[in-house]
Motif scaffolding. Structure first.
Motif, short mmCIF file in Angstrom:
data_model
loop_
_atom_site.label_atom_id
_atom_site.label_comp_id
_atom_site.label_asym_id
_atom_site.label_seq_id
_atom_site.Cartn_x
_atom_site.Cartn_y
_atom_site.Cartn_z
N ARG A 215 62.04 86.51 74.14
CA ARG A 215 60.66 87.00 74.27
C ARG A 215 59.87 86.77 72.98
O ARG A 215 58.66 86.50 73.03
CB ARG A 215 60.67 88.49 74.65
CG ARG A 215 60.95 88.75 76.11
CD ARG A 215 60.79 90.21 76.48
NE ARG A 215 61.99 90.96 76.20
CZ ARG A 215 63.02 91.08 77.03
NH1 ARG A 215 62.99 90.47 78.21
NH2 ARG A 215 64.07 91.81 76.72
N GLY A 222 60.49 83.78 78.30
CA GLY A 222 60.59 85.24 78.38
C GLY A 222 59.82 85.81 79.55
O GLY A 222 60.31 86.72 80.24
N LYS A 223 58.62 85.26 79.82
CA LYS A 223 57.81 85.74 80.95
C LYS A 223 58.51 85.48 82.28
O LYS A 223 58.49 86.31 83.19
CB LYS A 223 56.45 85.04 80.93
CG LYS A 223 55.56 85.44 79.78
CD LYS A 223 54.27 84.63 79.77
CE LYS A 223 53.42 84.95 78.55
NZ LYS A 223 52.19 84.11 78.48
N ASN A 226 61.51 87.93 82.61
CA ASN A 226 61.11 89.34 82.77
C ASN A 226 60.89 89.73 84.22
O ASN A 226 60.85 90.92 84.54
CB ASN A 226 59.83 89.62 81.97
CG ASN A 226 60.10 89.75 80.48
OD1 ASN A 226 61.25 89.92 80.06
ND2 ASN A 226 59.05 89.64 79.67
#
Length: 342
Positions: A215, A222-223, A226
């Motif tokens: 992230r 990271g997005k 998530n």
């Protein structure tokens, strides 16, 4: 105690088969691979001369910038066991505990540990001729001894899957049961604590730490990650528990382990971050959980990871700064998070 190794007979019997590498694994007959290996072997020959001059026959290895630079450029196979033993503290432990390993082998076996180890014997490197029943010598007995001794030595761990591959790699490099045992002790007890305990808390924490690092350093990936709960367990648990064995090519893994024994567990994060950073556009295009998992399998294959010299240079460049202090802080945060959610 019976010696399960015979270097001369081993090397002579394997060298006649062109598709078998020096560790007993089958080698690709791809022309580009052969050309790359030929260049790499020439590089190792040059490094070997530099290492011999540096060591000058001593078994001790100082920890300084010069040795660190040498380790990052690769330890030639003839010096690898010595460097791993010295850098990890395993040599000191073995010296302080003479006869301890053999006393563990004489102890009464825990039947549950023995059963678990025996179940994994034939699953360990089936593509390596040194672990086949028909091989002489066969490393399965040595592997059983190391794992059984460690089970007696560390009763909190005993035995769990993944340890057989780690011990097997150590035996291929050291050709010595006792050294392999003490290197396992250094890995599991000091470098990677709580990775192989029944709760595998150390492994779970480090998977979450990697998520935090991604992230921070590779936000686009990271997005994507998530969007899914416990995604890191699905995609990287084997990377960490097997220390990249059977994930990356053997020469690349051994180069990673050179640095792992010398610099510690942050190397595992550098490798993972480099793989993810280099393939971030590919991973970011994945749609859904299945495609994400498949993309993480694909990024561990191909020329990027096969060229171990280039790859090892990148793991110290692509992720940027990564201090042990940062990892320690993230581990504390992630450990508390896991404890709270339990």
């Amino acid at each position: 105690m019976e010696n399960h190794f015979n270097d001369q007979s081993t090397s002579s019997s394997y060298s006649t088969c062109k598709r078998i590498d020096q560790y007993g694994f089958e080698r690709s007959e791809d022309f580009n691979h052969q050309e790359r290996m030929s260049e790499y072997e020439a590089f190792l020959n040059k490094r070997s001369k530099k290492w011999s001059k540096l060591l000058k026959g001593t078994v001790n290895v100082e920890k300084n910038l010069k040795v660190k630079r040498y380790v990052r450029k690769g330890v030639p196979c003839e010096h690898r066991a010595q460097i791993w033993m010295a850098a990890s503290g395993a040599q000191d432990q073995m010296g302080r505990n003479p006869g301890y390993y053999h006393s563990l082998l004489k102890a009464q076996h825990d039947p549950h540990v023995e059963e678990a180890i025996r179940a994994d014997m034939h699953r360990t490197f089936p593509d390596n001729i040194q672990f086949r029943d028909s091989s002489h010598p066969c490393l399965q007995r040595a592997l059983f001894n190391v794992l059984m001794a460690y089970g007696h030595h560390n009763k909190d761990v005993g035995y769990c899957q993944g340890m057989n591959f780690v011990a097997g790699y150590l035996l291929l490099v050291t050709k010595d049961e006792e050294k392999s045992f003490w290197l396992m002790d250094a890995l599991l007890g000091k470098i990677l604590p709580d990775y192989y305990t029944p709760s595998m808390l150390g492994l779970k924490v480090d998977q979450e730490v990697l998520g935090e690092l991604v992230r921070m350093k590779v936000p686009d990936v990271g997005k994507v990650m998530n969007q899914h709960d416990e995604i890191w367990t699905l995609v990287v648990s084997r990377w960490f528990i097997c220390l990249y064995i059977d994930i990356l090519p053997i020469e690349t893994v051994l180069r990673i382990w050179d640095c792992l024994f010398y610099e510690g567990s942050k190397i595992l994060f550098r490798v993972a971050l480099t793989l993810i950073h280099h393939h971030q556009n590919f991973i970011s295009k994945a749609q859904g959980l299945q495609e994400i998992c498949e993309s993480f399998k694909q990024i561990t294959c191909g020329e990027f990871v096969e060229d171990c010299n280039s790859f090892m240079q990148k793991i110290f460049m692509d992720p940027g700064g990564l201090s042990m202090a940062t990892i320690t802080k993230l581990r504390e945060v992630c450990r508390n998070r896991i404890a709270t959610s339990a």
